[in-house]
Design an enzyme around this catalytic site. Structure first.
Site, mmCIF file in Angstrom:
data_model
loop_
_atom_site.group_PDB
_atom_site.id
_atom_site.type_symbol
_atom_site.label_atom_id
_atom_site.label_comp_id
_atom_site.label_asym_id
_atom_site.label_seq_id
_atom_site.Cartn_x
_atom_site.Cartn_y
_atom_site.Cartn_z
ATOM 1 N N ASP A 13 22.764 52.705 55.258
ATOM 2 C CA ASP A 13 22.195 53.509 55.244
ATOM 3 C C ASP A 13 23.515 54.214 53.506
ATOM 4 O OD1 ASP A 13 21.691 56.096 55.226
ATOM 5 O OD2 ASP A 13 22.942 56.758 56.929
ATOM 6 N N TRP A 18 25.146 57.443 47.088
ATOM 7 C CA TRP A 18 25.743 57.418 46.742
ATOM 8 C C TRP A 18 25.482 57.189 45.459
ATOM 9 C CZ3 TRP A 18 24.262 52.723 43.052
ATOM 10 C CH2 TRP A 18 26.299 51.793 42.103
ATOM 11 N N ARG A 26 17.787 58.615 43.514
ATOM 12 C CA ARG A 26 18.043 57.142 44.782
ATOM 13 C C ARG A 26 17.437 56.514 44.275
ATOM 14 N NH1 ARG A 26 18.145 60.734 49.026
ATOM 15 N NH2 ARG A 26 17.838 58.904 50.196
ATOM 16 N N HIS A 30 18.960 52.713 45.438
ATOM 17 C CA HIS A 30 18.000 51.738 46.026
ATOM 18 C C HIS A 30 18.719 50.243 45.612
ATOM 19 C CE1 HIS A 30 16.854 54.347 49.091
ATOM 20 N NE2 HIS A 30 15.863 55.084 48.357
ATOM 21 N N THR A 59 10.416 53.605 60.232
ATOM 22 C CA THR A 59 8.874 54.050 60.175
ATOM 23 C C THR A 59 8.883 55.952 59.833
ATOM 24 O OG1 THR A 59 8.546 53.201 61.827
ATOM 25 C CG2 THR A 59 6.819 54.520 61.548
ATOM 26 N N GLU A 60 10.173 56.113 59.573
ATOM 27 C CA GLU A 60 10.350 57.800 59.628
ATOM 28 C C GLU A 60 10.279 58.262 57.865
ATOM 29 O OE1 GLU A 60 12.128 56.172 62.052
ATOM 30 O OE2 GLU A 60 11.329 57.360 64.188
ATOM 31 N N ARG A 64 9.665 60.011 53.337
ATOM 32 C CA ARG A 64 9.893 60.770 51.835
ATOM 33 C C ARG A 64 9.342 60.818 51.129
ATOM 34 N NH1 ARG A 64 16.081 57.638 52.139
ATOM 35 N NH2 ARG A 64 16.658 58.018 54.031
ATOM 36 N N LEU A 124 21.064 30.758 58.309
ATOM 37 C CA LEU A 124 20.723 31.768 58.602
ATOM 38 C C LEU A 124 18.996 32.029 58.830
ATOM 39 C CD1 LEU A 124 22.366 34.743 59.004
ATOM 40 C CD2 LEU A 124 21.427 34.844 56.307
ATOM 41 N N SER A 189 19.701 55.761 65.121
ATOM 42 C CA SER A 189 18.572 56.044 64.713
ATOM 43 C C SER A 189 17.123 55.216 64.788
ATOM 44 C CB SER A 189 18.320 55.933 63.076
ATOM 45 O OG SER A 189 19.165 56.812 62.884
ATOM 46 N N GLU A 200 28.570 45.472 70.574
ATOM 47 C CA GLU A 200 29.281 46.448 69.635
ATOM 48 C C GLU A 200 28.947 46.982 68.162
ATOM 49 O OE1 GLU A 200 32.128 46.680 70.564
ATOM 50 O OE2 GLU A 200 31.830 45.198 72.883
HETATM 51 C C1 FPP Z 1 18.944 54.036 53.387
HETATM 52 O O1 FPP Z 1 20.042 54.801 52.422
HETATM 53 C C2 FPP Z 1 18.355 53.502 52.526
HETATM 54 C C3 FPP Z 1 17.172 53.297 52.420
HETATM 55 C C4 FPP Z 1 16.071 53.629 53.150
HETATM 56 C C5 FPP Z 1 16.357 51.551 51.831
HETATM 57 C C6 FPP Z 1 17.323 50.850 52.045
HETATM 58 C C7 FPP Z 1 16.760 49.562 50.867
HETATM 59 C C8 FPP Z 1 17.201 48.461 50.494
HETATM 60 C C9 FPP Z 1 18.787 49.091 50.452
HETATM 61 C C10 FPP Z 1 17.093 47.482 50.031
HETATM 62 C C11 FPP Z 1 17.060 46.297 50.193
HETATM 63 C C12 FPP Z 1 15.833 45.414 50.071
HETATM 64 C C13 FPP Z 1 15.499 44.471 50.871
HETATM 65 C C14 FPP Z 1 14.681 43.002 49.902
HETATM 66 C C15 FPP Z 1 15.958 43.832 52.038
HETATM 67 P P1 FPP Z 1 18.874 56.922 52.332
HETATM 68 O O2 FPP Z 1 18.356 56.698 51.297
HETATM 69 O O3 FPP Z 1 18.937 57.216 53.211
HETATM 70 O O4 FPP Z 1 20.983 57.365 51.538
HETATM 71 P P2 FPP Z 1 20.898 58.474 51.412
HETATM 72 O O5 FPP Z 1 21.453 58.735 53.480
HETATM 73 O O6 FPP Z 1 22.434 58.646 51.004
HETATM 74 O O7 FPP Z 1 20.115 59.434 51.546
#
Ligand code: FPP
Length: 240
Positions: A13, A18, A26, A30, A59-60, A64, A124, A189, A200
């Site tokens: 998250d 960031w 945004r 990612h 799912t939620e 976006r 893994l 969530s 944990e």
């Molecule tokens: C949550 O941050 C992040 C996501 C909904 C997307 C996560 C996806 C990746 C890290 C890419 C991973 C890729 C692969 C192939 C596994 P947010 O957007 O909710 O951040 P915020 O809470 O600061 O708005």
């Protein structure tokens, strides 16, 4: 290296926050989130973790803005296609959980392809939760169990905890012993609600794109310092 969890689950998250800190959009967050995925997968392999589950899309998250959803889908497809050869070389087995039928066809194909290529690997197991929610999973499991009772292949008395586990998307994997969530949010969530019963929980303020190997090690040492009692007393644990 003692008392390590076999299975770590992570809610990644904070990508959006960031990116905002960097004055970017945004999706930039990612894209940098993928770099953290790489770092954490490398570290988990090095440390000898057996299972790593990453919550990539809930799912939620379908609710976006459309541009972000399609940007994320492109990112998943591109990343998987790009990373599979390296993951395969490192003996990593890929698995995806979630309502995958909701994903675009192209993404579904990329996922099946990645699972097929890495199916025989023994290092893994990297489980990516995509279009996943725990309540969805529990509804699906309940329907499957009800169907078995209806067609006579299962008695009501045999609906056990094990029977429920066997009908979840994670049936092949042990439950996570450690769940990490980044970005300072202290919630589960809708993630692995049944499977995290005894996990944990570790929360860190670090935003996902800033999370790396050192942060994983910090979470692991915190895990090692905790006493897991499973409802027993401390004395019982030490004499068992
Ligand atoms: C949550 O941050 C992040 C996501 C909904 C997307 C996560 C996806 C990746 C890290 C890419 C991973 C890729 C692969 C192939 C596994 P947010 O957007 O909710 O951040 P915020 O809470 O600061 O708005």
């Amino acid at each position: 290296m003692e008392r390590l969890p076999k299975h770590i689950a992570i809610i990644m998250d904070g990508n959006g926050r960031w990116a905002k800190e960097q004055g970017q959009d945004r999706l930039f967050g990612h894209y940098h989130g993928v770099i953290s995925v790489r770092k954490v997968v490398e570290a988990a392999t090095e440390i000898g973790i057996e299972y790593l589950t990453l919550y990539a899309f809930s799912t939620e998250n379908w609710d976006r803005p459309q541009a972000e959803v399609s940007g994320l889908m492109t990112l998943f497809v591109d990343t998987i296609a790009k990373e599979v050869p390296d993951l395969h070389k490192n003996n990593i087995k890929l698995h995806f959980i979630g309502n995958l039928d909701m994903l675009p066809k192209e993404a579904q194909e990329a996922l099946s392809n990645a699972m097929e290529i890495t199916a025989q690997n023994t290092g893994l197991t990297l489980i990516i939760a995509l279009s996943y929610s725990s309540r969805w999973e529990l509804v699906e499991a309940t329907k499957r169990i009800a169907q078995k009772v209806l067609n006579g292949s299962l008695d009501m008395e045999h609906i056990t905890e094990a029977e429920i586990s066997e009908n979840l998307t994670t049936s092949e994997f042990p439950d996570p012993e450690l769940m990490i969530r980044t970005s300072g949010e202290c919630r589960i969530s809708n993630f692995l609600l049944y499977q995290l019963a005894y996990a944990e929980l570790y929360f860190t303020d670090t935003l996902w794109p800033a999370f790396g190997k050192e942060d994983l090690i910090k979470a692991l040492s915190e895990y090692q310092s905790r006493e897991r009692r499973f409802g027993k007393t401390s004395e019982q644990i030490h004499t068992d």
